[in-house]
Scaffold this motif. Structure first.
Motif, PDB file in Angstrom:
ATOM      1  N   GLN A   1     101.539  11.443 -50.854  1.00 53.17           N
ATOM      2  CA  GLN A   1     102.522  12.177 -51.649  1.00 53.17           C
ATOM      3  C   GLN A   1     103.633  12.744 -50.768  1.00 53.17           C
ATOM      4  O   GLN A   1     104.803  12.786 -51.169  1.00 53.17           O
ATOM      5  CB  GLN A   1     101.829  13.309 -52.426  1.00 53.17           C
ATOM      6  CG  GLN A   1     100.944  12.839 -53.563  1.00 53.17           C
ATOM      7  CD  GLN A   1     100.443  13.992 -54.420  1.00 53.17           C
ATOM      8  OE1 GLN A   1     100.914  15.114 -54.314  1.00 53.17           O
ATOM      9  NE2 GLN A   1      99.465  13.705 -55.279  1.00 53.17           N
TER      10      GLN A   1
ATOM     11  N   TYR B   1      97.123  13.173 -50.392  1.00 51.30           N
ATOM     12  CA  TYR B   1      98.100  14.235 -50.108  1.00 51.30           C
ATOM     13  C   TYR B   1      99.162  13.738 -49.129  1.00 51.30           C
ATOM     14  O   TYR B   1     100.371  13.953 -49.336  1.00 51.30           O
ATOM     15  CB  TYR B   1      97.358  15.445 -49.553  1.00 51.30           C
ATOM     16  CG  TYR B   1      98.233  16.547 -49.030  1.00 51.30           C
ATOM     17  CD1 TYR B   1      99.085  17.272 -49.864  1.00 51.30           C
ATOM     18  CD2 TYR B   1      98.200  16.888 -47.676  1.00 51.30           C
ATOM     19  CE1 TYR B   1      99.878  18.293 -49.374  1.00 51.30           C
ATOM     20  CE2 TYR B   1      98.999  17.911 -47.175  1.00 51.30           C
ATOM     21  CZ  TYR B   1      99.835  18.608 -48.023  1.00 51.30           C
ATOM     22  OH  TYR B   1     100.628  19.624 -47.539  1.00 51.30           O
TER      23      TYR B   1
ATOM     24  N   TYR C   1      99.914  23.779 -54.460  1.00 51.23           N
ATOM     25  CA  TYR C   1      98.970  23.012 -53.649  1.00 51.23           C
ATOM     26  C   TYR C   1      98.063  23.975 -52.885  1.00 51.23           C
ATOM     27  O   TYR C   1      98.542  24.938 -52.257  1.00 51.23           O
ATOM     28  CB  TYR C   1      99.709  22.115 -52.655  1.00 51.23           C
ATOM     29  CG  TYR C   1     100.232  20.828 -53.255  1.00 51.23           C
ATOM     30  CD1 TYR C   1      99.575  19.626 -53.041  1.00 51.23           C
ATOM     31  CD2 TYR C   1     101.401  20.812 -54.026  1.00 51.23           C
ATOM     32  CE1 TYR C   1     100.056  18.434 -53.584  1.00 51.23           C
ATOM     33  CE2 TYR C   1     101.890  19.635 -54.571  1.00 51.23           C
ATOM     34  CZ  TYR C   1     101.209  18.450 -54.345  1.00 51.23           C
ATOM     35  OH  TYR C   1     101.691  17.280 -54.878  1.00 51.23           O
TER      36      TYR C   1
ATOM     37  N   PHE D   1     105.273  14.975 -53.409  1.00 46.94           N
ATOM     38  CA  PHE D   1     104.926  16.377 -53.131  1.00 46.94           C
ATOM     39  C   PHE D   1     106.099  17.297 -53.486  1.00 46.94           C
ATOM     40  O   PHE D   1     105.932  18.315 -54.173  1.00 46.94           O
ATOM     41  CB  PHE D   1     104.550  16.529 -51.653  1.00 46.94           C
ATOM     42  CG  PHE D   1     104.416  17.949 -51.196  1.00 46.94           C
ATOM     43  CD1 PHE D   1     103.253  18.662 -51.439  1.00 46.94           C
ATOM     44  CD2 PHE D   1     105.460  18.590 -50.529  1.00 46.94           C
ATOM     45  CE1 PHE D   1     103.137  19.977 -51.026  1.00 46.94           C
ATOM     46  CE2 PHE D   1     105.349  19.900 -50.115  1.00 46.94           C
ATOM     47  CZ  PHE D   1     104.183  20.596 -50.366  1.00 46.94           C
TER      48      PHE D   1
END
Length: 395
Positions: free
Chosen positions: A95, A92, A111, A101
């Protein structure tokens, strides 16, 4: 008794005439329901494409999920409400650094980030998109709130509901599905009902009137009023059956909609209990009677066939506008809605789907629509001179 026999003969003759023509039968019973069901089921894909550029829904990206959440998703996997992609906290953060993201958010991903330090869950999505906000709120309500409730029950030693109990699952889905379907199905049923009524009334009355066959028909030994009533009864019967078939199509469409996207117009799990189904069965022929009377008044008030067709299509515009209004109307119908003819039927069905319909509300709408339809029919028969057996010679 003789009067009823003559009316029954006319009803049987009209029904057999329509059903013996397979094209008319298909146009009445199958095509409207199939086309409407196809349109309603294509709607979520179009919404996904408009909001994300893809026809398929994006997965929920779950970050650093707990073991309890994994277990919960596995236990409820038969619902198939959403698809998931599980990633680690480091992935995460990667990203976030690379800009992946932001790209995923713009493409319509949601998310779900587990923040174990603060014991909270963060749901991140494109807040500039009303569609994505609706999907995120639906995910929170359907999945996360249920997950938290399950965790609370387990910590409190409350006996959990057997996950294999099919009745429990059906009833759990029913509440949300019926509220979602209440925004769509009642107006769709009335729209299809009027469309079928209008089509049959053109064939049974307007075309005969245009060809001059109607003037010959009312010269037969059977009185004109009995002919009108018999034909109307045939229309009401056929249209009611067609609407019931449409509802069956929509009901099956709900139970085949296992993806249950938040943009689905017919959510998964629609179920009417006997009382609600009884209301639907009763209100449909009453609405068909009102629609047939409205069409009859238009047909006999206008001479030119083209003008008749145009004027018969005007109520369709009203119902279409009503249908779009219902899509964005989330509340239970208020009392004023039950007083409006035709719209009252939509309000009754909507309240029945929501399990909020009172007996007095149904009786009020049914009485008003029956009185209005009877008044319109009597006015037409009196104007044409059919009530007292007189034939009004019109040029």
């Amino acid at each position: 008794m003789c009067v009823m026999n003559k009316i029954i003969v006319i009803i049987k003759w009209e029904i057999s005439r329509i059903l013996n023509n397979w094209r008319k039968a298909a146009a009445l019973f199958v095509i409207p329901a199939a086309v409407m069901m196809l349109a309603l089921n294509l709607f979520p894909f179009l919404i996904n494409y408009m909001s994300t550029g893809s026809f398929s829904g994006r997965p929920i990206i779950v970050v650093d999920a707990t073991k309890e959440f994994y277990d919960y998703i596995e236990e409820t996997s038969d619902r198939t409400v959403y698809t998931y992609e599980f990633i680690s906290q480091s992935n995460y953060e990667h990203q976030l650094d690379k800009g992946t993201f932001v790209d995923n958010i713009r493409k319509g991903c949601i998310y779900c980030v587990f923040q174990k330090e603060s014991e909270s869950i963060s749901v991140q999505y494109n807040r500039d998109s009303a569609i994505m906000e609706d999907q995120a709120l639906s995910f929170i309500e359907v999945v996360l709130d249920s997950f938290n409730a399950t965790q609370t029950e387990q910590r409190s030693d409350v006996y959990s509901i057997d996950s294999f109990n099919p009745v429990t699952k059906i009833l759990n889905y029913r509440s949300q599905a019926n509220y979602g379907a209440a925004r769509v199905i009642p107006a769709v049923l009335v729209l299809i009902l009027y469309y079928c009524t209008y089509s049959l009334m053109v064939d049974i009355f307007a075309s005969e009137k245009d060809r001059g066959f109607w003037n010959k028909l009312i010269m037969t030994p059977v009185s004109a009023s009995k002919i009108v009533i018999g034909k109307l009864a045939a229309v009401i019967g056929l249209v009611s059956v067609s609407t019931y078939i449409t509802f069956i199509f929509l009901f099956l469409s709900s139970w085949l909609n296992t993806s249950n996207s938040s943009t689905s117009l017919i959510p998964f799990g629609l179920l009417l209990l006997p009382r609600e189904l009884f209301v639907l069965i009763l209100i449909i022929p009453i609405t068909a009677y009102l629609c047939a009377s409205i069409c009859l008044s238009i047909i006999f008030a206008i001479d030119r066939m083209k003008d008749i067709i145009i004027n018969l299509q005007m109520p369709l515009i009203f119902i279409l506008l009503d249908m779009f209004f219902q899509l964005f109307y989330y509340d239970v119908p208020n009392w004023a809605e039950f007083y409006i003819p035709l719209h009252g039927s939509i309000a009754v069905l909507r309240a029945a789907f929501m399990t909020e319909l009172s007996v007095s509300g149904f009786i009020l709408t049914a009485t008003i629509e029956l009185l209005v339809a009877t008044f319109i029919l009597a006015r037409v028969l009196r104007k044409e001179g059919y009530i007292h057996g007189r034939i009004n010679k019109r040029t």
